[in-house]
Design a protein around this motif. Structure first.
Motif, PDB file in Angstrom:
ATOM      1  N   SER A   1       3.025   0.039  -4.835  1.00  0.00           N
ATOM      2  CA  SER A   1       4.026   1.039  -5.639  1.00  0.00           C
ATOM      3  C   SER A   1       5.086   0.121  -5.967  1.00  0.00           C
ATOM      4  O   SER A   1       5.992  -0.383  -5.174  1.00  0.00           O
TER       5      SER A   1
ATOM      6  N   THR B   1       6.167  10.986  -7.736  1.00  0.00           N
ATOM      7  CA  THR B   1       5.375   9.737  -8.246  1.00  0.00           C
ATOM      8  C   THR B   1       4.644   9.159  -7.079  1.00  0.00           C
ATOM      9  O   THR B   1       4.424   9.910  -6.069  1.00  0.00           O
ATOM     10  N   ASP B   2       4.498   7.803  -7.295  1.00  0.00           N
ATOM     11  CA  ASP B   2       3.505   7.323  -6.093  1.00  0.00           C
ATOM     12  C   ASP B   2       4.494   6.623  -5.086  1.00  0.00           C
ATOM     13  O   ASP B   2       4.054   5.870  -4.268  1.00  0.00           O
TER      14      ASP B   2
ATOM     15  N   ARG C   1       6.549   6.625  -1.902  1.00  0.00           N
ATOM     16  CA  ARG C   1       5.936   7.058  -0.714  1.00  0.00           C
ATOM     17  C   ARG C   1       7.325   7.177   0.256  1.00  0.00           C
ATOM     18  O   ARG C   1       7.882   6.309   0.599  1.00  0.00           O
TER      19      ARG C   1
END
Length: 257
Positions: A57, A130-131, A133
């Motif tokens: 990401s 969103t992606d 983390r």
């Protein structure tokens, strides 16, 4: 104990006007939304930047740097409020109170840091869908490091304001002359590596203390607590904080009514 009480009093006095007139505070809080609105379209679907994360990401690389950018932009201009108080005479009225002058400085810096942390938490909350983390322990450690860094930059900004009280244009000139090199050489927006940058630019980036803070933030938010960049980042942020608070306290003690 008196210093702690004076610090709390100074912090409350600084934050009070912001809460009573929330328009300016609300505008400040909108800054994270602006950041995300401008950069989200560029990062969505983009391949990972920097090559130092295993998450796949781009947000994982970009967000920690964006938080440092936010810390620099928010706290570096903190001295402007002190200049306004000097012009209106409010600062002189505070100097004659029994408040500890060092506590005044720390209270002011803490007010700026509280706003900074609120903005950082807003950004992290907005990125949850969103992606990106989010690692809670890494985020907490990163925000703690951001606090130390923000206190140091804020205190340096107040110090500059104290020395510019008779020539206020000096504050803005020096601030911009220092702020932009710190920002651009830190690798916040683009990675500055030996492979991608000219030698002179890379050397300048390694001299820049903000570079180590950015690298430490990226390692912490990625959960790499044992990375050597974390140690260097902590040392750099601590050095800036110690220098800023020491210079600021000396400036406050020498300030005349």
């Amino acid at each position: 104990m008196k210093v702690l009480n004076d610090t709390r009093t100074a912090f409350t006095r600084e934050l009070g006007p912001e809460l009573r007139q929330p328009a300016g505070l609300l505008f400040t809080m909108l800054l994270p939304f602006l950041f995300l609105a401008l950069f989200a379209p560029l990062l969505s679907g983009m391949s990972p930047v920097g090559g130092d994360t295993g998450t796949g990401s781009s947000w994982q690389w970009f967000v920690p740097g964006m938080l440092v950018l936010l810390a620099l932009s928010a706290t570096a201009g903190a001295g402007a409020s002190l200049l306004n108080e000097m012009s209106s005479g409010a600062f002189e009225r505070m100097l004659v109170t029994p408040l500890n002058r060092a506590a005044m400085l720390v209270g002011r810096a803490l007010k700026e840091v509280v706003i900074l942390l609120t903005q950082a938490l807003l950004i992290l909350a907005l990125l949850l869908p969103t992606d990106f983390r989010l690692r809670p322990l890494g985020a907490l450690a990163g925000l703690a490091l951001l606090t130390v860094f923000g206190i140091g930059i804020g205190a340096l900004s107040f110090t500059l304001a104290l020395h510019s009280r008779k020539q206020q244009t000096l504050f803005y000139g020096v601030q911009q002359m220092i702020f932009f090199p710190l920002l651009l050489l830190s690798g916040v927006l683009l990675p500055i590596t030996q492979a991608s940058a000219p030698t002179w630019l890379y050397v300048l980036s390694r001299i820049n203390p903000a570079t180590y803070v950015v690298e430490a933030e990226r390692a912490l938010f990625d959960g790499r607590f044992a990375d050597t960049s974390v140690l260097y980042g902590v040392l750099a942020a601590t050095a800036i904080a110690v220098l800023g608070v020491f210079a600021g306290m000396r400036g406050m003690r020498n300030a005349s009514v």
